[in-house]
Design a protein around this motif. Sequence first.
Motif, PDB file in Angstrom:
ATOM      1  N   GLN A   1     -17.671  33.593   9.977  1.00 29.64           N
ATOM      2  CA  GLN A   1     -18.415  34.505  10.841  1.00 29.64           C
ATOM      3  C   GLN A   1     -19.267  33.727  11.844  1.00 29.64           C
ATOM      4  O   GLN A   1     -19.322  34.079  13.019  1.00 29.64           O
ATOM      5  CB  GLN A   1     -19.295  35.446  10.012  1.00 29.64           C
ATOM      6  N   LEU A   2     -19.913  32.664  11.388  1.00 29.39           N
ATOM      7  CA  LEU A   2     -20.688  31.830  12.316  1.00 29.39           C
ATOM      8  C   LEU A   2     -19.790  31.228  13.391  1.00 29.39           C
ATOM      9  O   LEU A   2     -20.145  31.216  14.577  1.00 29.39           O
ATOM     10  CB  LEU A   2     -21.418  30.720  11.557  1.00 29.39           C
TER      11      LEU A   2
ATOM     12  N   GLY B   1     -24.345  35.353   2.597  1.00 38.27           N
ATOM     13  CA  GLY B   1     -24.766  35.733   3.942  1.00 38.27           C
ATOM     14  C   GLY B   1     -24.992  37.229   4.073  1.00 38.27           C
ATOM     15  O   GLY B   1     -25.372  37.711   5.124  1.00 38.27           O
TER      16      GLY B   1
ATOM     17  N   LEU C   1     -18.901  33.371   5.341  1.00 35.32           N
ATOM     18  CA  LEU C   1     -20.119  33.066   6.102  1.00 35.32           C
ATOM     19  C   LEU C   1     -19.799  32.043   7.188  1.00 35.32           C
ATOM     20  O   LEU C   1     -20.145  32.232   8.363  1.00 35.32           O
ATOM     21  CB  LEU C   1     -21.197  32.555   5.142  1.00 35.32           C
TER      22      LEU C   1
ATOM     23  N   LEU D   1     -22.830  39.676   4.221  1.00 29.62           N
ATOM     24  CA  LEU D   1     -21.940  40.251   5.229  1.00 29.62           C
ATOM     25  C   LEU D   1     -21.558  41.667   4.832  1.00 29.62           C
ATOM     26  O   LEU D   1     -21.220  41.926   3.671  1.00 29.62           O
ATOM     27  CB  LEU D   1     -20.668  39.418   5.348  1.00 29.62           C
TER      28      LEU D   1
ATOM     29  N   TRP E   1     -26.373  38.700  13.841  1.00 24.52           N
ATOM     30  CA  TRP E   1     -26.254  38.620  12.383  1.00 24.52           C
ATOM     31  C   TRP E   1     -27.138  39.662  11.719  1.00 24.52           C
ATOM     32  O   TRP E   1     -26.720  40.333  10.780  1.00 24.52           O
ATOM     33  CB  TRP E   1     -26.671  37.227  11.914  1.00 24.52           C
TER      34      TRP E   1
ATOM     35  N   ILE F   1     -29.410  30.346   6.456  1.00 20.94           N
ATOM     36  CA  ILE F   1     -29.139  31.781   6.317  1.00 20.94           C
ATOM     37  C   ILE F   1     -29.150  32.183   4.846  1.00 20.94           C
ATOM     38  O   ILE F   1     -29.742  33.205   4.476  1.00 20.94           O
ATOM     39  CB  ILE F   1     -27.809  32.152   7.009  1.00 20.94           C
TER      40      ILE F   1
END
Length: 144
Positions: A54-55, A18, A51, A20, A74, A116
Amino acid sequence: MPQAPDRRPRGIRNNNPGNLNYVGQAGAHKEPGPDGRFAVFPTPEAGLKALRNQLCLFMGRDRLKTVNAIIAKWAPPNENNTSAYAQFVARKIGVEASVDLGPATPTLIGNMMAAIIEYENGQNPYGSLIAQVAADLPTSGAAA
């Protein structure tokens, strides 16, 4: 003989599909080098869990309910083509980008993760591991 450079996408190399940013995630470290800002996770599963988490935070804690809202946070427009990104994710999960997604479910989170990952890396090598990770949604911060 020198080793060939790793040509996999950055997110795949970093076990961070993702992409991040590094913010002190447990078990992760910041990628090295002058341009290093992303987290590097010890395993692909650890990166997928980050990931997923975080979602779930965006949907639960932050109450972001649409693909547009989630992707704007994001991948902010000052760094990304956020509109194209949101349209890609929405198309992949089969919704309009402005529609309320409802509660975070393993299926929704797994589908969003897959979209993503594909957008961020141009590929998705994780197969069924995504569904396995998404099946175990966190309870803290998850959307109800």
